[in-house]
Scaffold this active site. Structure first.
Site, PDB file in Angstrom:
ATOM      1  N   GLU A  48      65.486  49.217 111.759  1.00 50.28           N
ATOM      2  CA  GLU A  48      64.300  48.352 111.704  1.00 50.28           C
ATOM      3  C   GLU A  48      64.784  46.938 112.009  1.00 50.28           C
ATOM      4  OE1 GLU A  48      61.355  49.323 111.508  1.00 50.28           O
ATOM      5  OE2 GLU A  48      61.294  51.235 110.441  1.00 50.28           O
ATOM      6  N   CYS A 106      59.363  40.434 109.486  1.00 55.03           N
ATOM      7  CA  CYS A 106      59.649  40.999 110.811  1.00 55.03           C
ATOM      8  C   CYS A 106      58.366  41.179 111.604  1.00 55.03           C
ATOM      9  CB  CYS A 106      60.418  42.303 110.689  1.00 55.03           C
ATOM     10  SG  CYS A 106      59.632  43.510 109.618  1.00 55.03           S
TER      11      CYS A 106
END
Length: 522
Positions: free
Chosen positions: A274, A308
Protein backbone atom coordinates in the site's frame (compact mmCIF):
# COMPACT_ATOMS: atom_id res chain seq x y z
CA UNK A 1 -16.21 19.63 7.48
CA UNK A 2 -19.09 22.08 7.60
CA UNK A 3 -20.37 24.57 5.07
CA UNK A 4 -19.61 27.55 7.34
CA UNK A 5 -15.86 27.54 6.78
CA UNK A 6 -15.62 31.32 6.67
CA UNK A 7 -16.80 31.62 10.27
CA UNK A 8 -13.99 29.51 11.70
CA UNK A 9 -10.99 31.03 13.50
CA UNK A 10 -7.66 31.21 11.72
CA UNK A 11 -5.62 29.47 14.40
CA UNK A 12 -5.59 28.28 17.97
CA UNK A 13 -4.31 30.49 20.76
CA UNK A 14 -4.82 28.04 23.60
CA UNK A 15 -1.98 27.41 26.02
CA UNK A 16 -0.83 23.81 25.64
CA UNK A 17 -1.30 21.56 28.63
CA UNK A 18 1.21 18.86 29.41
CA UNK A 19 0.72 16.51 26.53
CA UNK A 20 3.32 14.21 28.06
CA UNK A 21 1.36 13.82 31.28
CA UNK A 22 -1.81 13.10 29.32
CA UNK A 23 -0.04 10.51 27.16
CA UNK A 24 1.43 8.76 30.19
CA UNK A 25 -1.95 8.63 31.91
CA UNK A 26 -3.52 7.14 28.80
CA UNK A 27 -0.73 4.59 28.41
CA UNK A 28 -1.15 3.43 31.99
CA UNK A 29 -4.93 3.21 31.60
CA UNK A 30 -4.44 1.13 28.46
CA UNK A 31 -2.09 -1.27 30.22
CA UNK A 32 1.34 -0.08 29.09
CA UNK A 33 3.90 0.10 31.93
CA UNK A 34 5.60 3.48 31.94
CA UNK A 35 9.05 1.89 32.10
CA UNK A 36 8.46 0.87 28.46
CA UNK A 37 8.34 4.53 27.45
CA UNK A 38 10.97 5.86 29.83
CA UNK A 39 14.00 3.94 28.61
CA UNK A 40 17.23 5.84 29.23
CA UNK A 41 18.84 6.58 25.90
CA UNK A 42 15.81 5.20 24.06
CA UNK A 43 14.24 6.40 20.83
CA UNK A 44 12.66 9.83 21.42
CA UNK A 45 8.97 10.18 20.63
CA UNK A 46 7.54 13.70 20.30
CA UNK A 47 3.99 14.92 19.94
CA UNK A 48 3.37 16.92 16.75
CA UNK A 49 0.79 18.92 18.71
CA UNK A 50 3.36 20.75 20.84
CA UNK A 51 6.75 19.22 20.14
CA UNK A 52 6.84 17.82 23.67
CA UNK A 53 8.83 14.68 24.37
CA UNK A 54 6.28 11.96 25.07
CA UNK A 55 8.78 9.32 25.98
CA UNK A 56 11.84 7.32 25.05
CA UNK A 57 11.25 3.82 23.76
CA UNK A 58 13.84 1.06 23.79
CA UNK A 59 14.47 -0.24 20.29
CA UNK A 60 14.76 -3.96 19.80
CA UNK A 61 18.03 -5.14 18.24
CA UNK A 62 18.19 -6.77 14.83
CA UNK A 63 18.68 -10.14 16.50
CA UNK A 64 15.17 -9.85 17.96
CA UNK A 65 13.61 -10.37 14.53
CA UNK A 66 14.89 -13.93 14.28
CA UNK A 67 13.65 -14.83 17.76
CA UNK A 68 10.24 -13.26 17.21
CA UNK A 69 9.75 -15.00 13.85
CA UNK A 70 10.90 -18.29 15.43
CA UNK A 71 8.06 -18.02 17.93
CA UNK A 72 5.58 -16.88 15.28
CA UNK A 73 6.43 -19.88 13.12
CA UNK A 74 5.78 -22.24 16.02
CA UNK A 75 2.50 -20.42 16.63
CA UNK A 76 1.53 -20.95 12.99
CA UNK A 77 1.95 -24.71 13.23
CA UNK A 78 -0.59 -24.77 16.07
CA UNK A 79 -2.96 -21.98 14.98
CA UNK A 80 -3.54 -23.40 11.49
CA UNK A 81 -5.22 -26.43 13.08
CA UNK A 82 -7.69 -24.33 15.06
CA UNK A 83 -11.08 -24.21 13.27
CA UNK A 84 -11.70 -20.86 11.60
CA UNK A 85 -14.85 -20.03 13.63
CA UNK A 86 -12.83 -20.59 16.79
CA UNK A 87 -10.14 -18.28 15.42
CA UNK A 88 -12.90 -15.76 14.82
CA UNK A 89 -13.72 -15.89 18.52
CA UNK A 90 -10.31 -14.35 19.27
CA UNK A 91 -11.04 -11.52 16.86
CA UNK A 92 -14.45 -11.02 18.47
CA UNK A 93 -12.72 -10.60 21.83
CA UNK A 94 -10.23 -8.18 20.29
CA UNK A 95 -13.16 -6.11 19.01
CA UNK A 96 -14.66 -6.06 22.50
CA UNK A 97 -11.39 -4.87 24.03
CA UNK A 98 -11.09 -2.16 21.40
CA UNK A 99 -14.64 -1.00 22.13
CA UNK A 100 -13.77 -0.66 25.79
CA UNK A 101 -10.58 1.26 24.98
CA UNK A 102 -11.93 3.33 22.07
CA UNK A 103 -11.88 6.75 23.72
CA UNK A 104 -8.49 6.35 25.38
CA UNK A 105 -6.74 4.82 22.38
CA UNK A 106 -8.28 7.46 20.12
CA UNK A 107 -6.97 10.19 22.42
CA UNK A 108 -3.51 8.64 22.30
CA UNK A 109 -3.62 8.65 18.49
CA UNK A 110 -4.40 12.37 18.66
CA UNK A 111 -1.44 13.05 20.97
CA UNK A 112 1.09 10.99 19.00
CA UNK A 113 -0.05 11.70 15.42
CA UNK A 114 -1.84 15.06 15.70
CA UNK A 115 -5.22 13.92 14.38
CA UNK A 116 -8.42 15.56 15.56
CA UNK A 117 -10.25 13.74 18.37
CA UNK A 118 -12.97 12.59 15.98
CA UNK A 119 -10.37 11.22 13.58
CA UNK A 120 -8.47 9.55 16.42
CA UNK A 121 -11.59 7.80 17.65
CA UNK A 122 -12.64 7.17 14.08
CA UNK A 123 -9.44 5.24 13.48
CA UNK A 124 -10.21 3.00 16.46
CA UNK A 125 -13.77 2.57 15.17
CA UNK A 126 -12.23 1.36 11.93
CA UNK A 127 -10.38 -1.29 13.95
CA UNK A 128 -13.64 -2.35 15.58
CA UNK A 129 -15.37 -2.48 12.19
CA UNK A 130 -12.72 -4.75 10.66
CA UNK A 131 -12.98 -7.06 13.67
CA UNK A 132 -16.73 -7.33 13.10
CA UNK A 133 -16.13 -8.03 9.42
CA UNK A 134 -13.49 -10.68 10.18
CA UNK A 135 -15.65 -12.48 12.75
CA UNK A 136 -18.33 -12.99 10.11
CA UNK A 137 -15.67 -13.96 7.60
CA UNK A 138 -14.44 -16.74 9.89
CA UNK A 139 -17.55 -18.74 8.92
CA UNK A 140 -17.33 -17.86 5.21
CA UNK A 141 -13.82 -18.84 4.11
CA UNK A 142 -15.10 -20.67 1.07
CA UNK A 143 -13.78 -22.33 -2.05
CA UNK A 144 -15.65 -23.47 -5.14
CA UNK A 145 -16.93 -26.76 -6.50
CA UNK A 146 -15.91 -26.79 -10.16
CA UNK A 147 -17.32 -28.64 -13.15
CA UNK A 148 -15.15 -31.55 -14.26
CA UNK A 149 -15.04 -33.29 -17.62
CA UNK A 150 -14.43 -36.68 -16.03
CA UNK A 151 -17.28 -38.89 -14.87
CA UNK A 152 -17.46 -39.80 -11.18
CA UNK A 153 -14.89 -37.16 -10.26
CA UNK A 154 -15.26 -34.05 -8.15
CA UNK A 155 -13.08 -30.97 -8.53
CA UNK A 156 -12.99 -28.27 -5.90
CA UNK A 157 -10.73 -25.62 -4.40
CA UNK A 158 -9.82 -25.28 -0.75
CA UNK A 159 -8.14 -22.47 1.12
CA UNK A 160 -5.53 -23.03 3.81
CA UNK A 161 -3.57 -20.78 6.20
CA UNK A 162 -0.54 -19.21 4.52
CA UNK A 163 2.05 -18.66 7.27
CA UNK A 164 3.66 -15.88 9.26
CA UNK A 165 2.50 -12.42 8.15
CA UNK A 166 4.67 -9.35 8.63
CA UNK A 167 2.98 -5.96 8.90
CA UNK A 168 4.96 -2.73 8.40
CA UNK A 169 2.75 0.27 9.07
CA UNK A 170 3.13 4.03 8.56
CA UNK A 171 2.66 6.90 11.02
CA UNK A 172 -0.49 8.41 9.52
CA UNK A 173 -2.73 5.45 10.40
CA UNK A 174 -0.70 4.04 13.28
CA UNK A 175 -3.20 1.42 14.47
CA UNK A 176 -5.92 0.92 11.84
CA UNK A 177 -3.60 -0.53 9.19
CA UNK A 178 -2.36 -3.16 11.65
CA UNK A 179 -5.95 -4.15 12.40
CA UNK A 180 -6.87 -4.48 8.70
CA UNK A 181 -4.16 -7.09 8.40
CA UNK A 182 -4.27 -8.69 11.85
CA UNK A 183 -8.02 -9.32 11.97
CA UNK A 184 -8.03 -11.04 8.57
CA UNK A 185 -4.75 -12.88 9.13
CA UNK A 186 -5.94 -14.30 12.46
CA UNK A 187 -9.17 -15.75 11.08
CA UNK A 188 -7.26 -17.07 8.07
CA UNK A 189 -4.95 -18.99 10.43
CA UNK A 190 -1.84 -16.80 10.34
CA UNK A 191 0.24 -15.24 13.13
CA UNK A 192 1.22 -11.58 12.76
CA UNK A 193 4.52 -9.82 13.44
CA UNK A 194 4.06 -6.04 13.51
CA UNK A 195 6.75 -3.46 12.88
CA UNK A 196 5.10 -0.03 13.42
CA UNK A 197 6.49 3.30 12.27
CA UNK A 198 9.31 4.54 14.46
CA UNK A 199 7.33 7.81 14.64
CA UNK A 200 4.37 6.19 16.41
CA UNK A 201 5.54 3.46 18.81
CA UNK A 202 3.32 4.52 21.72
CA UNK A 203 0.02 3.75 19.99
CA UNK A 204 1.55 0.45 18.88
CA UNK A 205 2.47 -0.46 22.46
CA UNK A 206 -1.04 0.41 23.61
CA UNK A 207 -2.66 -1.63 20.83
CA UNK A 208 -0.42 -4.57 21.63
CA UNK A 209 -1.44 -4.37 25.30
CA UNK A 210 -5.12 -4.37 24.25
CA UNK A 211 -4.50 -7.42 22.04
CA UNK A 212 -2.79 -9.23 24.92
CA UNK A 213 -5.94 -8.84 26.98
CA UNK A 214 -7.97 -10.43 24.19
CA UNK A 215 -5.46 -13.28 23.99
CA UNK A 216 -5.66 -13.82 27.76
CA UNK A 217 -9.47 -14.01 27.59
CA UNK A 218 -9.27 -16.43 24.67
CA UNK A 219 -7.21 -18.73 26.82
CA UNK A 220 -5.38 -21.20 24.61
CA UNK A 221 -3.76 -19.17 21.83
CA UNK A 222 -0.16 -20.17 21.09
CA UNK A 223 2.68 -17.89 22.20
CA UNK A 224 3.84 -15.61 19.41
CA UNK A 225 0.49 -15.35 17.66
CA UNK A 226 0.65 -11.53 17.83
CA UNK A 227 4.11 -9.99 18.12
CA UNK A 228 5.43 -6.43 18.18
CA UNK A 229 8.84 -5.27 16.94
CA UNK A 230 9.79 -1.72 17.93
CA UNK A 231 12.80 -0.74 15.86
CA UNK A 232 14.19 1.45 13.11
CA UNK A 233 13.97 0.71 9.40
CA UNK A 234 16.61 -2.02 9.62
CA UNK A 235 14.14 -4.01 11.73
CA UNK A 236 11.61 -3.89 8.92
CA UNK A 237 14.29 -4.88 6.41
CA UNK A 238 15.19 -7.93 8.51
CA UNK A 239 11.51 -8.88 8.67
CA UNK A 240 11.28 -8.64 4.88
CA UNK A 241 14.36 -10.83 4.46
CA UNK A 242 13.31 -13.64 6.81
CA UNK A 243 12.39 -16.68 4.66
CA UNK A 244 9.75 -17.84 7.15
CA UNK A 245 7.64 -14.71 6.68
CA UNK A 246 5.21 -15.78 3.97
CA UNK A 247 3.55 -12.40 3.44
CA UNK A 248 4.67 -8.86 4.10
CA UNK A 249 2.04 -6.13 4.13
CA UNK A 250 3.94 -2.84 3.88
CA UNK A 251 2.39 0.62 3.94
CA UNK A 252 4.53 3.62 3.04
CA UNK A 253 6.11 5.49 0.18
CA UNK A 254 6.61 4.21 -3.35
CA UNK A 255 10.36 4.39 -2.69
CA UNK A 256 9.91 1.99 0.21
CA UNK A 257 7.92 -0.33 -2.02
CA UNK A 258 10.65 -0.32 -4.64
CA UNK A 259 13.07 -1.53 -1.96
CA UNK A 260 10.75 -4.13 -0.43
CA UNK A 261 9.19 -5.71 -3.53
CA UNK A 262 12.39 -7.08 -5.15
CA UNK A 263 13.49 -8.66 -1.88
CA UNK A 264 10.19 -10.46 -1.47
CA UNK A 265 10.14 -11.47 -5.14
CA UNK A 266 13.66 -12.90 -4.85
CA UNK A 267 12.45 -15.41 -2.26
CA UNK A 268 8.97 -15.84 -3.82
CA UNK A 269 7.17 -14.38 -0.82
CA UNK A 270 3.94 -12.46 -1.14
CA UNK A 271 3.97 -8.68 -1.13
CA UNK A 272 0.89 -6.70 -0.12
CA UNK A 273 1.96 -3.15 -0.87
CA UNK A 274 0.00 0.00 0.00
CA UNK A 275 2.17 2.80 -1.34
CA UNK A 276 1.84 6.39 -2.51
CA UNK A 277 -1.20 8.16 -3.90
CA UNK A 278 -1.38 11.27 -6.08
CA UNK A 279 -5.15 11.41 -6.03
CA UNK A 280 -7.32 13.58 -8.23
CA UNK A 281 -10.89 14.81 -8.46
CA UNK A 282 -12.78 16.16 -11.45
CA UNK A 283 -15.47 18.83 -11.06
CA UNK A 284 -17.77 18.66 -14.06
CA UNK A 285 -20.06 21.46 -15.32
CA UNK A 286 -23.18 19.85 -13.82
CA UNK A 287 -21.66 19.34 -10.35
CA UNK A 288 -23.42 20.41 -7.16
CA UNK A 289 -20.81 23.02 -6.22
CA UNK A 290 -21.79 23.25 -2.55
CA UNK A 291 -21.36 19.50 -2.21
CA UNK A 292 -18.14 19.58 -4.22
CA UNK A 293 -16.66 22.35 -2.06
CA UNK A 294 -17.27 20.40 1.14
CA UNK A 295 -15.97 17.16 -0.35
CA UNK A 296 -12.85 18.81 -1.76
CA UNK A 297 -12.10 20.68 1.48
CA UNK A 298 -12.15 17.57 3.67
CA UNK A 299 -10.31 15.39 1.17
CA UNK A 300 -7.56 17.94 0.60
CA UNK A 301 -7.14 19.46 4.08
CA UNK A 302 -8.19 16.69 6.47
CA UNK A 303 -5.40 15.11 8.55
CA UNK A 304 -3.24 18.04 7.37
CA UNK A 305 -2.93 16.36 3.98
CA UNK A 306 -1.24 13.31 5.50
CA UNK A 307 -3.46 10.55 4.15
CA UNK A 308 -2.47 8.29 1.28
CA UNK A 309 -5.93 9.09 -0.14
CA UNK A 310 -5.59 12.87 0.31
CA UNK A 311 -6.86 14.89 -2.65
CA UNK A 312 -3.79 16.44 -4.30
CA UNK A 313 -4.94 17.36 -7.83
CA UNK A 314 -8.20 19.06 -8.81
CA UNK A 315 -9.42 19.42 -12.38
CA UNK A 316 -12.20 22.01 -12.73
CA UNK A 317 -14.13 22.53 -15.95
CA UNK A 318 -13.36 25.91 -17.47
CA UNK A 319 -17.04 26.92 -17.40
CA UNK A 320 -17.20 26.80 -13.59
CA UNK A 321 -13.56 27.45 -12.68
CA UNK A 322 -14.08 31.14 -11.87
CA UNK A 323 -17.08 30.28 -9.68
CA UNK A 324 -15.65 27.40 -7.66
CA UNK A 325 -11.97 28.20 -7.25
CA UNK A 326 -12.41 31.62 -5.56
CA UNK A 327 -14.72 29.92 -3.03
CA UNK A 328 -12.04 27.33 -2.37
CA UNK A 329 -9.42 30.04 -1.92
CA UNK A 330 -11.61 31.72 0.70
CA UNK A 331 -12.14 28.40 2.47
CA UNK A 332 -8.40 27.78 2.56
CA UNK A 333 -7.78 31.24 4.00
CA UNK A 334 -10.41 30.88 6.73
CA UNK A 335 -10.10 27.27 7.89
CA UNK A 336 -8.97 26.90 11.50
CA UNK A 337 -5.37 25.75 11.84
CA UNK A 338 -4.03 24.72 15.23
CA UNK A 339 -4.30 22.19 18.01
CA UNK A 340 -7.12 19.96 16.71
CA UNK A 341 -8.36 19.41 20.26
CA UNK A 342 -9.47 23.04 20.31
CA UNK A 343 -12.98 23.77 18.91
CA UNK A 344 -12.93 25.20 15.41
CA UNK A 345 -9.55 23.86 14.34
CA UNK A 346 -9.99 21.52 11.40
CA UNK A 347 -6.34 21.32 10.36
CA UNK A 348 -3.78 19.99 12.82
CA UNK A 349 0.01 19.74 12.64
CA UNK A 350 2.36 18.14 10.19
CA UNK A 351 4.09 15.18 11.75
CA UNK A 352 7.53 16.85 11.98
CA UNK A 353 9.91 19.49 10.64
CA UNK A 354 10.95 17.30 7.71
CA UNK A 355 7.34 17.27 6.50
CA UNK A 356 7.24 21.08 6.67
CA UNK A 357 10.46 21.36 4.66
CA UNK A 358 9.14 18.98 2.00
CA UNK A 359 5.98 21.08 1.72
CA UNK A 360 7.97 24.26 1.19
CA UNK A 361 10.19 22.65 -1.43
CA UNK A 362 7.11 21.55 -3.38
CA UNK A 363 5.59 25.04 -3.19
CA UNK A 364 8.85 26.61 -4.38
CA UNK A 365 8.86 24.21 -7.33
CA UNK A 366 5.24 25.10 -8.11
CA UNK A 367 6.07 28.82 -8.16
CA UNK A 368 9.03 28.12 -10.44
CA UNK A 369 6.64 26.28 -12.80
CA UNK A 370 4.32 29.31 -12.97
CA UNK A 371 1.90 28.33 -10.23
CA UNK A 372 0.00 30.82 -8.07
CA UNK A 373 0.17 29.76 -4.41
CA UNK A 374 -2.60 30.63 -1.96
CA UNK A 375 -1.62 29.82 1.64
CA UNK A 376 1.13 27.43 2.62
CA UNK A 377 2.66 29.62 5.31
CA UNK A 378 3.59 28.46 8.79
CA UNK A 379 1.00 29.19 11.46
CA UNK A 380 2.33 29.94 14.92
CA UNK A 381 0.14 28.64 17.71
CA UNK A 382 0.57 28.42 21.46
CA UNK A 383 2.99 25.56 20.80
CA UNK A 384 5.37 28.02 19.15
CA UNK A 385 8.06 26.86 16.78
CA UNK A 386 8.27 23.46 18.46
CA UNK A 387 5.34 22.20 16.35
CA UNK A 388 4.77 22.41 12.60
CA UNK A 389 1.39 23.91 11.76
CA UNK A 390 0.94 24.96 8.13
CA UNK A 391 -1.93 26.68 6.42
CA UNK A 392 -3.15 24.42 3.62
CA UNK A 393 -1.99 25.57 0.20
CA UNK A 394 -4.14 25.83 -2.91
CA UNK A 395 -1.97 26.18 -6.00
CA UNK A 396 -3.38 27.27 -9.36
CA UNK A 397 -1.18 25.65 -11.99
CA UNK A 398 -0.97 26.56 -15.68
CA UNK A 399 -0.02 23.02 -16.72
CA UNK A 400 0.07 19.50 -15.34
CA UNK A 401 3.80 19.42 -14.70
CA UNK A 402 6.54 19.76 -12.09
CA UNK A 403 5.54 19.01 -8.50
CA UNK A 404 1.98 18.16 -9.60
CA UNK A 405 3.28 14.81 -10.82
CA UNK A 406 4.65 13.76 -7.44
CA UNK A 407 3.07 13.15 -4.04
CA UNK A 408 4.05 15.49 -1.21
CA UNK A 409 2.68 14.34 2.14
CA UNK A 410 1.31 17.75 3.08
CA UNK A 411 -1.87 19.83 2.53
CA UNK A 412 -1.16 21.01 -1.03
CA UNK A 413 -3.92 21.01 -3.65
CA UNK A 414 -2.95 21.70 -7.28
CA UNK A 415 -5.85 23.10 -9.35
CA UNK A 416 -6.06 23.07 -13.15
CA UNK A 417 -8.69 23.89 -15.79
CA UNK A 418 -9.96 21.33 -18.28
CA UNK A 419 -12.19 21.46 -21.36
CA UNK A 420 -13.36 17.91 -22.09
CA UNK A 421 -13.98 14.83 -19.96
CA UNK A 422 -11.49 12.87 -22.05
CA UNK A 423 -8.85 15.45 -21.18
CA UNK A 424 -9.70 15.33 -17.46
CA UNK A 425 -9.59 11.52 -17.34
CA UNK A 426 -6.25 11.53 -19.15
CA UNK A 427 -4.87 13.98 -16.57
CA UNK A 428 -6.28 11.89 -13.72
CA UNK A 429 -4.37 8.88 -15.07
CA UNK A 430 -1.18 10.74 -16.01
CA UNK A 431 0.77 10.05 -12.81
CA UNK A 432 2.65 7.05 -11.48
CA UNK A 433 0.35 6.34 -8.54
CA UNK A 434 -3.09 4.82 -8.95
CA UNK A 435 -4.74 4.79 -5.54
CA UNK A 436 -7.91 6.90 -5.40
CA UNK A 437 -9.93 9.30 -7.53
CA UNK A 438 -13.33 10.93 -7.80
CA UNK A 439 -15.65 12.95 -9.98
CA UNK A 440 -18.32 15.46 -8.98
CA UNK A 441 -21.11 15.39 -11.56
CA UNK A 442 -24.88 15.06 -11.87
CA UNK A 443 -24.49 13.74 -15.41
CA UNK A 444 -25.08 9.96 -15.44
CA UNK A 445 -23.02 9.46 -18.58
CA UNK A 446 -20.02 11.25 -17.09
CA UNK A 447 -20.30 9.29 -13.84
CA UNK A 448 -20.54 5.94 -15.59
CA UNK A 449 -17.70 6.79 -17.96
CA UNK A 450 -15.45 7.70 -15.01
CA UNK A 451 -15.93 4.33 -13.28
CA UNK A 452 -15.76 2.32 -16.52
CA UNK A 453 -12.79 0.53 -18.06
CA UNK A 454 -11.97 3.69 -20.03
CA UNK A 455 -12.21 5.96 -16.99
CA UNK A 456 -10.08 6.26 -13.87
CA UNK A 457 -7.22 3.77 -13.65
CA UNK A 458 -7.18 3.87 -9.83
CA UNK A 459 -8.09 1.17 -7.34
CA UNK A 460 -10.76 3.50 -5.93
CA UNK A 461 -13.04 5.59 -8.16
CA UNK A 462 -15.81 7.59 -6.44
CA UNK A 463 -18.71 9.71 -7.63
CA UNK A 464 -19.87 12.81 -5.72
CA UNK A 465 -17.59 12.15 -2.76
CA UNK A 466 -13.90 12.85 -2.43
CA UNK A 467 -11.16 10.24 -2.86
CA UNK A 468 -10.60 9.76 0.90
CA UNK A 469 -12.62 8.15 3.68
CA UNK A 470 -12.94 4.55 2.48
CA UNK A 471 -15.05 2.06 4.44
CA UNK A 472 -13.66 -1.32 5.46
CA UNK A 473 -16.34 -3.25 3.54
CA UNK A 474 -14.59 -2.63 0.21
CA UNK A 475 -11.12 -3.77 -0.76
CA UNK A 476 -8.67 -0.92 -0.16
CA UNK A 477 -5.65 -0.36 -2.40
CA UNK A 478 -4.45 0.91 -5.74
CA UNK A 479 -2.71 0.15 -9.00
CA UNK A 480 0.57 1.09 -10.70
CA UNK A 481 3.07 2.65 -8.26
CA UNK A 482 0.57 2.28 -5.41
CA UNK A 483 1.61 -1.36 -5.37
CA UNK A 484 -1.46 -3.39 -6.31
CA UNK A 485 -2.18 -4.64 -2.79
CA UNK A 486 -5.68 -4.94 -1.34
CA UNK A 487 -6.59 -4.84 2.34
CA UNK A 488 -9.79 -4.82 4.45
CA UNK A 489 -13.06 -5.94 2.84
CA UNK A 490 -14.41 -7.80 -0.17
CA UNK A 491 -12.17 -10.80 -0.93
CA UNK A 492 -8.93 -9.30 0.42
CA UNK A 493 -8.76 -12.29 2.77
CA UNK A 494 -7.45 -14.42 -0.08
CA UNK A 495 -4.03 -12.76 0.21
CA UNK A 496 -3.59 -14.35 3.63
CA UNK A 497 -4.33 -17.91 2.49
CA UNK A 498 -3.04 -20.41 -0.03
CA UNK A 499 -5.35 -22.02 -2.55
CA UNK A 500 -5.36 -25.73 -3.44
CA UNK A 501 -7.27 -27.26 -6.33
CA UNK A 502 -8.41 -30.80 -5.47
CA UNK A 503 -9.65 -33.53 -7.78
CA UNK A 504 -11.28 -36.58 -6.17
CA UNK A 505 -11.88 -39.74 -8.18
CA UNK A 506 -14.64 -41.92 -6.72
CA UNK A 507 -14.86 -44.28 -9.71
CA UNK A 508 -13.05 -47.51 -10.59
CA UNK A 509 -11.71 -45.96 -13.79
CA UNK A 510 -8.82 -43.57 -14.39
CA UNK A 511 -9.77 -41.28 -17.25
CA UNK A 512 -7.26 -38.54 -17.99
CA UNK A 513 -8.16 -34.96 -18.79
CA UNK A 514 -8.22 -33.72 -22.38
CA UNK A 515 -8.72 -37.31 -23.58
CA UNK A 516 -5.08 -38.25 -23.05
CA UNK A 517 -4.42 -42.02 -23.32
CA UNK A 518 -1.80 -43.78 -21.25
CA UNK A 519 -2.76 -47.46 -21.14
CA UNK A 520 -0.38 -49.94 -19.53
CA UNK A 521 -0.52 -53.66 -20.04
CA UNK A 522 -0.89 -54.90 -16.49
Amino acid sequence: MTASLASLPASSSATPSSVTAQAHALLQALGVPLDQVQAEGGWPVRSPLTGELLGQVALQPASAVTAVVDQAQRAFLAWREVPAPRRGELVRLLGEELRAAKTQLGQLVTLEVGKSPSEGEGEVQEMIDICDFAVGLSRQLHGLTLATERAQHRMMETWHPLGVCGVISAFNFPVAVWSWNAALALVCGDPVVWKPSEKTPLTALATHAIAQRALARFGDAPEGLLSLLIGERDTGADLVDDPRVALVSATGSTAMGRAVAPKLAARFARALLELGGNNAAIVAPSADLDLALRGIAFAAMGTAGQRCTTLRRLFVHESIYDTLVPRLVRAYASVGVGDPREPGNLVGPLIDEAAWQAMQQALDAARAAGGTVHGGERVLTAAGAAACYARPALVEMPTHTGPVLHETFAPILYVLRYQTLDEAIALNNAVGAGLSSSIFTLNLREAERFVSATGSDCGIANVNIGPSGAEIGGAFGGEKETGGGREAGSDSWKAYMRRATNTINYSTELPLAQGVKFDLDA
